[in-house]
Design a protein around this motif. Structure first.
Motif, PDB file in Angstrom:
ATOM      1  N   VAL A 175       0.181   5.089  16.916  1.00 57.09           N
ATOM      2  CA  VAL A 175       1.206   4.703  17.950  1.00 57.09           C
ATOM      3  C   VAL A 175       1.965   3.627  17.401  1.00 57.09           C
ATOM      4  O   VAL A 175       3.223   3.676  17.577  1.00 57.09           O
ATOM      5  N   SER A 176       1.243   2.560  16.720  1.00 55.45           N
ATOM      6  CA  SER A 176       2.169   1.294  16.376  1.00 55.45           C
ATOM      7  C   SER A 176       2.789   1.947  14.987  1.00 55.45           C
ATOM      8  O   SER A 176       3.623   0.965  14.398  1.00 55.45           O
ATOM      9  N   ARG A 177       2.723   2.964  14.502  1.00 54.81           N
ATOM     10  CA  ARG A 177       3.203   3.492  13.223  1.00 54.81           C
ATOM     11  C   ARG A 177       2.985   2.454  12.038  1.00 54.81           C
ATOM     12  O   ARG A 177       3.671   2.402  10.808  1.00 54.81           O
ATOM     13  N   LEU A 178       1.991   1.853  11.996  1.00 51.46           N
ATOM     14  CA  LEU A 178       1.322   1.394  10.777  1.00 51.46           C
ATOM     15  C   LEU A 178       0.927   2.305   9.706  1.00 51.46           C
ATOM     16  O   LEU A 178       1.062   2.283   8.490  1.00 51.46           O
ATOM     17  N   ILE A 179       0.463   3.625  10.270  1.00 51.98           N
ATOM     18  CA  ILE A 179      -0.094   4.715   9.508  1.00 51.98           C
ATOM     19  C   ILE A 179       0.752   5.758  10.199  1.00 51.98           C
ATOM     20  O   ILE A 179       0.420   5.980  11.441  1.00 51.98           O
ATOM     21  N   LYS A 180       1.396   6.679   9.372  1.00 49.15           N
ATOM     22  CA  LYS A 180       2.275   7.563  10.213  1.00 49.15           C
ATOM     23  C   LYS A 180       1.578   8.760  10.863  1.00 49.15           C
ATOM     24  O   LYS A 180       1.894   9.151  11.863  1.00 49.15           O
ATOM     25  N   GLY A 190      -3.695   0.857  -1.415  1.00 48.75           N
ATOM     26  CA  GLY A 190      -4.030   0.739  -2.665  1.00 48.75           C
ATOM     27  C   GLY A 190      -3.983  -0.716  -3.386  1.00 48.75           C
ATOM     28  O   GLY A 190      -5.068  -1.276  -2.747  1.00 48.75           O
ATOM     29  N   THR A 191      -3.115  -1.292  -3.991  1.00 45.94           N
ATOM     30  CA  THR A 191      -3.266  -2.638  -4.338  1.00 45.94           C
ATOM     31  C   THR A 191      -2.641  -3.671  -3.392  1.00 45.94           C
ATOM     32  O   THR A 191      -2.931  -4.820  -3.403  1.00 45.94           O
ATOM     33  N   LYS A 192      -1.955  -2.963  -2.164  1.00 42.77           N
ATOM     34  CA  LYS A 192      -1.255  -4.067  -1.408  1.00 42.77           C
ATOM     35  C   LYS A 192      -2.059  -4.018   0.056  1.00 42.77           C
ATOM     36  O   LYS A 192      -2.895  -2.701   0.497  1.00 42.77           O
ATOM     37  N   THR A 193      -2.191  -5.146   0.576  1.00 47.07           N
ATOM     38  CA  THR A 193      -3.169  -5.190   1.744  1.00 47.07           C
ATOM     39  C   THR A 193      -2.129  -5.602   2.873  1.00 47.07           C
ATOM     40  O   THR A 193      -1.490  -6.542   2.810  1.00 47.07           O
ATOM     41  N   VAL A 194      -2.284  -4.991   4.124  1.00 54.61           N
ATOM     42  CA  VAL A 194      -1.490  -5.490   5.543  1.00 54.61           C
ATOM     43  C   VAL A 194      -2.427  -6.017   6.355  1.00 54.61           C
ATOM     44  O   VAL A 194      -3.422  -5.346   6.603  1.00 54.61           O
ATOM     45  N   LYS A 195      -2.228  -7.040   7.004  1.00 51.14           N
ATOM     46  CA  LYS A 195      -2.786  -7.687   8.068  1.00 51.14           C
ATOM     47  C   LYS A 195      -2.080  -8.164   9.029  1.00 51.14           C
ATOM     48  O   LYS A 195      -1.004  -8.757   8.996  1.00 51.14           O
ATOM     49  N   GLU A 229       6.493  -4.123  18.701  1.00 51.98           N
ATOM     50  CA  GLU A 229       6.220  -4.997  19.267  1.00 51.98           C
ATOM     51  C   GLU A 229       4.575  -4.912  19.679  1.00 51.98           C
ATOM     52  O   GLU A 229       4.056  -5.845  20.484  1.00 51.98           O
ATOM     53  N   LEU A 230       3.802  -4.140  19.180  1.00 49.86           N
ATOM     54  CA  LEU A 230       2.538  -3.703  19.564  1.00 49.86           C
ATOM     55  C   LEU A 230       1.795  -4.718  18.455  1.00 49.86           C
ATOM     56  O   LEU A 230       0.653  -4.989  18.867  1.00 49.86           O
ATOM     57  N   PHE A 231       2.275  -5.088  17.404  1.00 49.57           N
ATOM     58  CA  PHE A 231       1.552  -6.195  16.417  1.00 49.57           C
ATOM     59  C   PHE A 231       2.151  -7.073  15.890  1.00 49.57           C
ATOM     60  O   PHE A 231       3.695  -7.068  16.012  1.00 49.57           O
ATOM     61  N   ARG A 232       1.810  -8.000  15.196  1.00 51.17           N
ATOM     62  CA  ARG A 232       2.430  -9.260  14.494  1.00 51.17           C
ATOM     63  C   ARG A 232       1.852  -9.430  13.017  1.00 51.17           C
ATOM     64  O   ARG A 232       0.660  -9.350  12.979  1.00 51.17           O
ATOM     65  N   TYR A 233       2.732  -9.378  11.963  1.00 50.92           N
ATOM     66  CA  TYR A 233       2.123  -9.503  10.545  1.00 50.92           C
ATOM     67  C   TYR A 233       1.613 -10.781  10.552  1.00 50.92           C
ATOM     68  O   TYR A 233       1.950 -11.641  10.988  1.00 50.92           O
ATOM     69  N   LEU A 234       0.482 -10.975   9.761  1.00 55.79           N
ATOM     70  CA  LEU A 234      -0.417 -12.286   9.674  1.00 55.79           C
ATOM     71  C   LEU A 234       0.070 -12.511   7.856  1.00 55.79           C
ATOM     72  O   LEU A 234       0.082 -11.674   7.209  1.00 55.79           O
TER      73      LEU A 234
END
Length: 79
Positions: free
Chosen positions: A9-14, A52-57, A74-79
């Motif tokens: 729903v947040s489209r972090l993963i398709k 992979g080598t990238k990390t999303v928080k 609007e559902l999340f905020r990158y840290l």
């Protein structure tokens, strides 16, 4: 809300199936612990996804059953 559904729903993963597979592979952490797809996500939780080598928080700001593409950020905020 389930973790796999929130990621979709947040489209972090398709796709939800891809989110499910990432959780099963242990590449998704919720509040520092490896999480299964069925973990309940609530406001304030910190989700960490390893691509992979990238990390999303990100921090969960809101929970919605459905959302438009423009409003998904609007559902999340990158840290």
């Amino acid at each position: 809300m389930r973790l796999d559904k929130f990621l979709k729903v947040s489209r972090l993963i398709k796709r939800r199936t891809v989110a499910n597979e990432a959780c099963d592979a242990g590449r998704v952490l919720v509040n520092g612990a490896v999480a299964k797809a069925s973990v309940k996500v609530k406001k304030g939780d910190v989700i960490e996804i390893q691509f992979g080598t990238k990390t999303v928080k990100v921090e969960v700001l809101d929970i919605r059953e459905t959302t438009k593409k423009d409003e998904a950020t609007e559902l999340f905020r990158y840290l």
